[in-house]
Design a protein around this motif. Structure first.
Motif, mmCIF file in Angstrom:
data_model
loop_
_atom_site.group_PDB
_atom_site.id
_atom_site.type_symbol
_atom_site.label_atom_id
_atom_site.label_comp_id
_atom_site.label_asym_id
_atom_site.label_seq_id
_atom_site.Cartn_x
_atom_site.Cartn_y
_atom_site.Cartn_z
ATOM 1 N N ASN A 247 0.864 -1.177 0.000
ATOM 2 C CA ASN A 247 0.000 0.000 0.000
ATOM 3 C C ASN A 247 0.910 1.239 0.000
ATOM 4 O O ASN A 247 1.530 1.566 1.002
ATOM 5 N N LEU A 248 0.999 1.899 -1.149
ATOM 6 C CA LEU A 248 1.960 3.004 -1.283
ATOM 7 C C LEU A 248 1.666 4.159 -0.339
ATOM 8 O O LEU A 248 2.574 4.811 0.165
ATOM 9 N N PHE A 249 0.368 4.399 -0.116
ATOM 10 C CA PHE A 249 0.004 5.494 0.783
ATOM 11 C C PHE A 249 0.552 5.219 2.191
ATOM 12 O O PHE A 249 1.150 6.079 2.824
ATOM 13 N N LYS A 250 0.357 3.978 2.630
ATOM 14 C CA LYS A 250 0.863 3.621 3.964
ATOM 15 C C LYS A 250 2.377 3.723 4.027
ATOM 16 O O LYS A 250 2.936 4.214 5.015
ATOM 17 N N SER A 251 3.042 3.246 2.984
ATOM 18 C CA SER A 251 4.509 3.323 2.983
ATOM 19 C C SER A 251 4.958 4.770 3.073
ATOM 20 O O SER A 251 5.862 5.107 3.855
ATOM 21 N N ALA A 252 4.337 5.644 2.262
ATOM 22 C CA ALA A 252 4.734 7.057 2.269
ATOM 23 C C ALA A 252 4.508 7.654 3.654
ATOM 24 O O ALA A 252 5.316 8.444 4.157
ATOM 25 N N MET A 253 3.408 7.264 4.280
ATOM 26 C CA MET A 253 3.106 7.771 5.616
ATOM 27 C C MET A 253 4.183 7.330 6.611
ATOM 28 O O MET A 253 4.704 8.133 7.385
ATOM 29 N N TRP A 254 4.554 6.050 6.553
ATOM 30 C CA TRP A 254 5.579 5.540 7.475
ATOM 31 C C TRP A 254 6.923 6.228 7.259
ATOM 32 O O TRP A 254 7.626 6.569 8.215
ATOM 33 N N ILE A 255 7.274 6.428 6.004
ATOM 34 C CA ILE A 255 8.562 7.066 5.710
ATOM 35 C C ILE A 255 8.565 8.483 6.291
ATOM 36 O O ILE A 255 9.526 8.908 6.944
ATOM 37 N N THR A 256 7.452 9.187 6.102
ATOM 38 C CA THR A 256 7.369 10.570 6.592
ATOM 39 C C THR A 256 7.390 10.605 8.120
ATOM 40 O O THR A 256 8.055 11.454 8.730
#
Ligand code: PHE
Length: 450
Positions: A247-256
């Motif tokens: 889930n790209l949205f979740k990944s981006a959220m975790w990275i941020t």
């Protein structure tokens, strides 16, 4: 070539690698200082707004472009818009930016390696408090030591890249990111238990809106973008390695979230100690090489070795995982033409070392320090180009491409993994953030910068 196509094995590995790229020198020596200088809590709130609304929008758009196409920046732009091939030059600007940042990163990372060694070997403990600025100036201007350090650092980076995406980058990131967290927590505990620590916390967090100038707003936006490593295609390349099922949205959220958390912890590790020992706050090399060694020496001989060593190791680790992502982006791009990943990696490392050596010699007091163009040395030019100009230009073009050129259905399909994930937030993300807010913010920043 084949090995560069086998991407990250898991979503955890992908997040660790991308967070490794995001968490770099900027988190440690720039973020806390910018926060303190432009109004503490006031700057922090603005940073959070910028990083989650604008930075994350760019991050997500780069991850989508990368994963959708499975290509490096130039080819990725071309694959998404084969009719208007000129867009691929945006990818090229990104790759050039990566190469230049890598070169300057090698110089500074080399300095951190030297200081790590000087901490643990006790050399720094024997320098008198007033002599640190001179100590650093002499080191940075010497013709051999900084070069040896940058070459060692480049070799470490290259070894990881030669290991491949899964066995090199992913494995190393999965080990180094937790190490980094432990180091920063150790330093936080030390810093917070010093008498007088609260002054540093007040500097960092007490909101003072009168200090939040227009210049500060721009610096905070720039920091939000630089910190997430967006605006140069690194995240397009890492996106191309992310499993299709993630889930790209979740990944981006975790990275941020990881990136922001480490930046905050770095502030808590640094400023309470700086204030507790009566030093004045600073950012950049001044903070790291002139101010902090005095702070560590004030902790006694053992303190200087343990906490100074931990701090410079933290810096070196943060720098290494960022340098890895930069070298990987340029290597993967080169491999699309050379068809040999290892040759590409070696070639780019050598070229980058050449530019890095020139930049190191161009630093204040160095052999080439006197060679100036328009009043600035090569080192200053590289810093300016890679800090103020190239990333925002590339980020702006990328987000315009993403919001206005790539078809909306393609974006929705990629973000929902072919319609299998819920995307309630999609319209807001696409229509409000990607199409309007992020481009406008970048245009304002660029215009104001000029
Ligand atoms: N995000 C890194 C930092 O905060 C810098 C960086 C930019 C690293 C671009 C890789 C690519 O220091």
């Amino acid at each position: 070539m084949a090995e560069s196509k086998n991407g990250f094995s898991s979503s955890f590995g992908a997040i660790m690698a991308a967070a490794g790229s995001a968490i770099g020198l900027g988190n440690i020596w720039r973020f806390p200082y910018i926060c303190g200088k432009y109004g503490g809590g006031a700057a922090l709130v603005l940073y959070l707004v910028f990083v989650f609304l604008i930075g994350m929008t760019l991050l997500l758009s780069e991850l989508v472009i990368g994963r959708r196409t499975g290509h490096t920046p130039m080819k990725a732009f071309e694959a998404l818009q084969p009719k208007r091939r000129a867009w691929r030059y945006v990818g090229l600007i990104g790759i050039i930016t990566c190469f230049l940042i890598l070169s300057i990163y090698l110089v500074i990372s080399g300095w951190t390696l030297n200081y790590f060694w000087e901490s643990v070997s006790g050399t720094l403990a024997s320098v008198a408090d007033g002599d640190f600025a001179a100590h650093f100036a002499a080191f940075a201007a010497s013709p051999v030591a900084p070069i040896v350090c940058l070459v060692v650092f480049a070799a470490l980076t290259l070894v990881v890249i030669l290991g491949g995406v899964q066995n090199g980058i992913e494995k190393v990131s999965k080990v180094l990111m937790p190490v980094l967290l432990v180091l920063v927590l150790l330093l936080c505990v030390r810093s917070l238990t010093l008498p007088g620590a609260s002054k540093g916390l007040a500097y960092l967090f007490h909101p003072d809106f009168s200090k939040l100038s227009w210049e500060g707003v721009l610096a905070i936006l720039g920091q939000a973008l630089f910190s997430l490593s967006v605006g140069m295609g690194v995240m397009i390349v890492y996106g191309s390695y992310i499993p299709k099922s993630d889930n790209l949205f979740k990944s981006a959220m975790w990275i941020t979230v990881c990136d922001t958390a480490i930046a905050l912890l770095a502030g808590v590790a640094i400023f309470p100690a700086v204030f507790a020992f009566g030093q004045s706050p600073d950012g950049g090399p001044g903070l790291v090489f002139n101010v902090l060694p005095v702070v560590f020496n004030s902790m006694g001989n053992v303190g200087s070795i343990v906490f100074g060593g931990a701090f410079f190791l933290l810096l070196a680790v943060a720098a290494l995982t960022s340098a890895i992502s930069l070298l990987e982006a340029v290597t993967a791009w080169g491999a699309e033409y050379l068809h040999k990943r290892n040759v590409s990696a070696a070639l780019i490392t050598v070229l980058s070392c050449v530019v890095a050596v020139l930049a190191a010699y161009a630093y204040e007091g160095g052999v080439l320090g006197g060679v100036k163009l328009g009043g600035m040395s090569l080192f200053d030019w590289l810093n300016k180009l890679t800090g103020d100009y190239l990333p925002p230009i590339c980020a702006l073009l990328t987000i315009l491409f993403f919001g206005w050129v790539v078809k909306k259905d393609v974006v929705r399909d990629e973000l929902s993994n072919g319609g299998t994930l819920p995307t309630r937030w999609f319209e807001f993300f696409y229509l409000v953030l990607a199409r309007w807010l992020a481009p406008i913010a970048l245009i304002v920043a660029l215009v104001a910068g000029i």
